[in-house]
Enzyme design. Sequence first.
Site, PDB file in Angstrom:
ATOM      1  N   TYR A   1      26.456   7.732  24.551  1.00 33.56           N
ATOM      2  CA  TYR A   1      26.252   6.494  25.295  1.00 33.56           C
ATOM      3  C   TYR A   1      27.608   5.855  25.619  1.00 33.56           C
ATOM      4  CZ  TYR A   1      23.519   2.451  26.822  1.00 33.56           C
ATOM      5  OH  TYR A   1      22.926   1.473  27.580  1.00 33.56           O
TER       6      TYR A   1
ATOM      7  N   ASN B   1      14.251  -3.584  29.443  1.00 33.70           N
ATOM      8  CA  ASN B   1      13.553  -3.095  30.638  1.00 33.70           C
ATOM      9  C   ASN B   1      13.152  -4.197  31.620  1.00 33.70           C
ATOM     10  OD1 ASN B   1      13.805  -0.431  29.793  1.00 33.70           O
ATOM     11  ND2 ASN B   1      11.898  -0.496  28.625  1.00 33.70           N
TER      12      ASN B   1
ATOM     13  N   SER C   1       7.761   4.366  33.685  1.00 34.50           N
ATOM     14  CA  SER C   1       8.653   3.993  32.591  1.00 34.50           C
ATOM     15  C   SER C   1       8.541   2.499  32.308  1.00 34.50           C
ATOM     16  CB  SER C   1      10.102   4.330  32.961  1.00 34.50           C
ATOM     17  OG  SER C   1      10.537   3.505  34.042  1.00 34.50           O
ATOM     18  N   GLY C   2       9.215   2.036  31.260  1.00 33.28           N
ATOM     19  CA  GLY C   2       9.212   0.610  30.954  1.00 33.28           C
ATOM     20  C   GLY C   2       9.787  -0.211  32.094  1.00 33.28           C
TER      21      GLY C   2
ATOM     22  N   TYR D   1      19.929   3.205  37.702  1.00 32.35           N
ATOM     23  CA  TYR D   1      20.009   2.591  36.383  1.00 32.35           C
ATOM     24  C   TYR D   1      19.800   3.600  35.261  1.00 32.35           C
ATOM     25  CZ  TYR D   1      14.897   2.810  36.371  1.00 32.35           C
ATOM     26  OH  TYR D   1      13.597   3.250  36.394  1.00 32.35           O
ATOM     27  N   GLY D   2      19.475   4.846  35.608  1.00 31.33           N
ATOM     28  CA  GLY D   2      19.250   5.871  34.601  1.00 31.33           C
ATOM     29  C   GLY D   2      19.347   7.247  35.231  1.00 31.33           C
ATOM     30  N   GLY D   3      19.386   8.273  34.375  1.00 29.54           N
ATOM     31  CA  GLY D   3      19.494   9.646  34.859  1.00 29.54           C
ATOM     32  C   GLY D   3      18.738  10.601  33.970  1.00 29.54           C
TER      33      GLY D   3
END
Length: 341
Positions: free
Chosen positions: A97, A170, A197-198, A288-290
């Site tokens: 992270y 989230n 997802s959340g 925001y994510g992968g």
Amino acid sequence: KRQHDVFWGIENTPSIRRHAAALLKGCRDANVSNFSHSAGRSIKTCRALVYANHGDPSKVLQLKNVDLPAIGENDVLIKLLAAPINPSDINMIQGTYAILPDLPSIGGNEGVGTVIETGKKVKSLKVGDWVIPRDAGLGTWRTEAVFAEEDVISVPNDIPLLSAATLGVNPCTAFRMLVDFEDLMPGDSIIQNAANSGVGQAVIQIAASRGINTINVVRDRPEFGQLCERLKAIGATHVIKEEALRRPEIKEVFKSCPKPKLALNGVGGKSATELLRHLQTGGSMVTYGGMSRQPVTVPVSALIFKDVKVRGFWVTQWKRDHASGKIVSARPDYLKIKSKI
């Protein structure tokens, strides 16, 4: 999941579940009473999921008794009520992270707890208040904790427990992405992948409350019909499979709503590329994510001929950038969202 479960989430391996069950038992068995700073301390240790090295969470996490520090004048003693397992929690334990705490460390970045003791100089909190972490890295996978007053934020204690425990990441991510990148008006559209997802479910509910259409993309699965119904029940306008993004029938979607101004990408790879193809000219894609662990590929034509904007968002950084602002206990719109499906 049941509301009294302490841990739930995507990366719930059997080993983590066993540790969580033991921690939950410790939380239920703890003989804790509410008291203020004028009373004597009755808790000296807590149960926590600790890791001394980075690696596979099922191998490096250990359930231990951890000594609690003395409560300072500006500290509060918290009894943790619920804490989720998010992908970022797993990534932090793995050592992949963007921010990593000093080791050994206690897992968990999110959750809700109740104040059971306050330091003499604590002004903004009182015994019985519910609080959530202000920032990542506090370590919420434990039964009790001593935190500085400034490290937590009070939230209403009459909202669902699971909503409170999952409020800080989230829903905040969903709200900021809907507000900060495009000027969305009632009747406008957005498109998102990872819609179950959340973050995705929070986006659906916040957008619906504002009259914004959502085109929600999910992976194919045997229970797709049931998932589609559940997402529509919380406000989704359209729910489609990943494959539909590349097929002519996607044109049918845009007969009932305009092409999206905003695309929200939590997957990456081909999924992100397909979202870009359906944006309005001048629209934005926010990553925001992968979850696919594949890079985002932007077609040259999208940049030149459609002038799309490609941005990123990390709620932890947003919180740090706005840390100087006064944060008070409040009931914003996104507190009304339902718990995760």
